[in-house]
Design an enzyme around this catalytic site. Structure first.
Site, PDB file in Angstrom:
ATOM      1  N   ASP A  16      58.873 -24.786  13.316  1.00 27.77           N
ATOM      2  CA  ASP A  16      57.994 -25.717  12.534  1.00 27.77           C
ATOM      3  C   ASP A  16      57.149 -24.740  11.582  1.00 27.77           C
ATOM      4  OD1 ASP A  16      56.547 -27.803  12.076  1.00 27.77           O
ATOM      5  OD2 ASP A  16      55.471 -28.078  13.543  1.00 27.77           O
ATOM      6  N   GLU A  89      59.936 -33.564   3.579  1.00 28.70           N
ATOM      7  CA  GLU A  89      59.085 -35.084   3.934  1.00 28.70           C
ATOM      8  C   GLU A  89      59.021 -35.538   2.544  1.00 28.70           C
ATOM      9  OE1 GLU A  89      55.116 -36.246   6.377  1.00 28.70           O
ATOM     10  OE2 GLU A  89      56.399 -34.281   6.830  1.00 28.70           O
ATOM     11  N   LYS A 125      61.926 -36.942   6.036  1.00 29.70           N
ATOM     12  CA  LYS A 125      60.830 -37.125   6.714  1.00 29.70           C
ATOM     13  C   LYS A 125      60.010 -38.115   6.069  1.00 29.70           C
ATOM     14  CE  LYS A 125      58.482 -34.076   9.292  1.00 29.70           C
ATOM     15  NZ  LYS A 125      57.785 -32.714   9.309  1.00 29.70           N
ATOM     16  N   THR A 149      58.399 -39.123  11.408  1.00 33.08           N
ATOM     17  CA  THR A 149      57.397 -38.265  12.065  1.00 33.08           C
ATOM     18  C   THR A 149      56.023 -39.102  12.024  1.00 33.08           C
ATOM     19  OG1 THR A 149      56.098 -36.080  11.221  1.00 33.08           O
ATOM     20  CG2 THR A 149      56.473 -37.552   9.539  1.00 33.08           C
ATOM     21  N   PHE A 171      54.396 -36.451  18.143  1.00 27.54           N
ATOM     22  CA  PHE A 171      53.464 -35.592  18.137  1.00 27.54           C
ATOM     23  C   PHE A 171      52.613 -35.118  19.555  1.00 27.54           C
ATOM     24  CE2 PHE A 171      52.538 -34.812  13.439  1.00 27.54           C
ATOM     25  CZ  PHE A 171      53.873 -34.893  13.201  1.00 27.54           C
TER      26      PHE A 171
END
Length: 313
Positions: A16, A89, A125, A149, A171
Site C-alpha cells: 500500500d 484511483e 479504484k 475502496t 478499511f
C-alpha cells in the site's frame, strides 16, 4: 521463516504505497495507491522529477488529463516491480458522478493500454458509493476490473458482490479508529484487539458471507493500524499493507497461523439491496456513513493539492 513469508502462504500480500523504489524488498504481488500516497510521493526528491517530466510532456492538455497521466506514470513504474496488478484511483471528487467516473476510468485504462499494459494488470479504484458501485458494474462488463475502496459497511460489500466487482478494500484501521474515538476513556485496547477488533470483525463477516454464497469478488483488507489486525485476518484473499507494517512482519519470526478459512464461515442468509435499501442500510450505520464521507473529503483535499502541484510544475 518470518511472518511476512508465512502470511504469503495463504494470503496475497499487496503493498500500500506510491513509493515504488521501496517495493522490491517486500516482494508483494500487487500494489495499491491512492491520492494521498501519490501526493506524498511526488513531494519527495526521489519522485519530483517524474512529476515534472510528465507534466512538461503534456503541457497544454486539460488538468484532469495530466493528473491521470501522472497517476498512470506511477502505476507503470510500480508494474515494473510487482508481477501482478496495480490499483489506480479515479478522482474522489467524482464519487457521486457515475458518468464522469466511467469517463475517467476508461481513460486511465486507455493510457495503460497505450503503454503496453493489458487491462488485466490494472484495477480501477472507485469509492464504494452507490454511484461508484454502479460505475464498477458497467466497467466490469467491459472487462475493466475494479477495486472498490472506502468500504466500511456490510451493505457496501453486498452491493459490490451483486455488481460482480473484482475486488473490495474494507478499511480495517479506519473502522477501528471510529470505535476507539467513540469509546473515549472507556476503550480497552487489549480487550478490543485481535478477533474483537471492530475492523477485523467487519472484514471477517464480509469474507464469510462471500465464501458461503459463492461470491467471486476478492476481499482485500486495507488500512491497518498494527500487525495484530493483519495477523487476525491471515487467510483473507488479499491484504494491502503499508511498508512500515510490512517491515514489522518481515522482522518477526513468531509463528503465524491462518485465521480466516472459507470452510469455517458461519451461516448467513443471502441479502439483496436495491438503491433505496442500500442507502437506508448505509444511513443506519453511523460509523460507515461518517467514515465514507470523511474518506471522500480527505482524498478530495489531496486531489486538489495534487492539482496545485501539477499546475505549478
Amino acid at each position: 521463516m518470518n511472518q511476512l513469508d508465512q502470511l504469503k502462504a495463504f494470503t496475497t500480500v499487496v503493498a500500500d504505497t506510491g513509493n515504488f523504489l521501496q517495493l522490491a524488498q517486500f516482494a508483494p504481488r500487487d500494489a495499491t495507491t491512492n491520492p494521498s500516497l501519490i501526493l506524498k510521493a511526488v513531494q519527495s526528491p526521489d519522485y519530483a522529477p517524474l512529476l515534472k517530466e510528465t507534466v512538461q510532456a503534456h503541457r497544454g492538455q486539460p488538468l484532469d488529463e495530466i493528473v491521470d497521466r501522472v497517476l498512470v506514470r506511477f502505476g507503470l513504474e510500480i508494474l515494473k516491480v510487482v508481477p501482478g496488478r496495480v490499483s489506480t484511483e479515479v478522482d474522489a471528487r467524482l464519487s457521486f458522478d457515475k458518468a464522469a467516473s466511467l469517463f475517467r476510468a476508461r481513460r486511465i485504462i486507455g493510457l495503460y493500454e497505450a503503454a503496453g499494459i493489458p487491462r488485466e494488470r490494472v484495477l480501477i479504484k472507485l469509492a464504494s458509493t452507490w454511484e461508484g458501485i454502479q460505475a464498477a458494474a458497467e466497467l466490469e462488463r467491459e472487462g475493466i476490473h475494479c477495486n472498490l475502496t472506502l468500504l466500511f459497511a456490510f451493505a457496501q460489500a453486498v452491493a459490490c458482490g451483486e455488481a460482480k466487482v473484482q475486488l473490495i478494500s474494507p478499511f480495517v484501521g479506519r473502522i477501528y479508529d471510529w470505535y476507539k474515538k467513540q469509546a473515549g476513556a472507556a476503550w480497552d485496547e487489549a480487550a478490543m484487539a485481535g478477533v474483537n477488533d471492530p475492523g477485523v470483525k467487519s472484514v471477517t463477516q464480509i469474507y464469510g458471507y462471500y465464501k458461503q454464497h459463492g461470491i467471486a469478488t476478492e476481499v482485500m483488507g486495507a488500512s491497518f493500524r498494527n500487525i495484530g489486525q493483519i495477523q487476525a485476518l491471515a487467510g483473507c484473499d488479499l491484504l494491502t499493507i503499508s511498508p512500515d507494517l510490512l517491515a514489522q512482519l518481515q522482522a518477526s519470526a513468531a509463528p503465524l497461523s491462518r485465521a480466516l478459512d472459507p470452510a469455517k464461515a458461519p451461516a448467513m442468509p443471502a441479502v439483496h439491496l436495491d438503491e433505496a435499501a442500500f442507502r437506508f442500510a448505509l444511513n443506519e450505520d453511523a460509523m460507515a456513513t461518517e467514515k465514507l464521507a470523511e474518506g471522500i473529503r480527505l482524498f478530495a483535499v489531496d486531489a486538489g493539492k495534487l492539482d496545485q502541484l501539477i499546475e505549478a510544475a
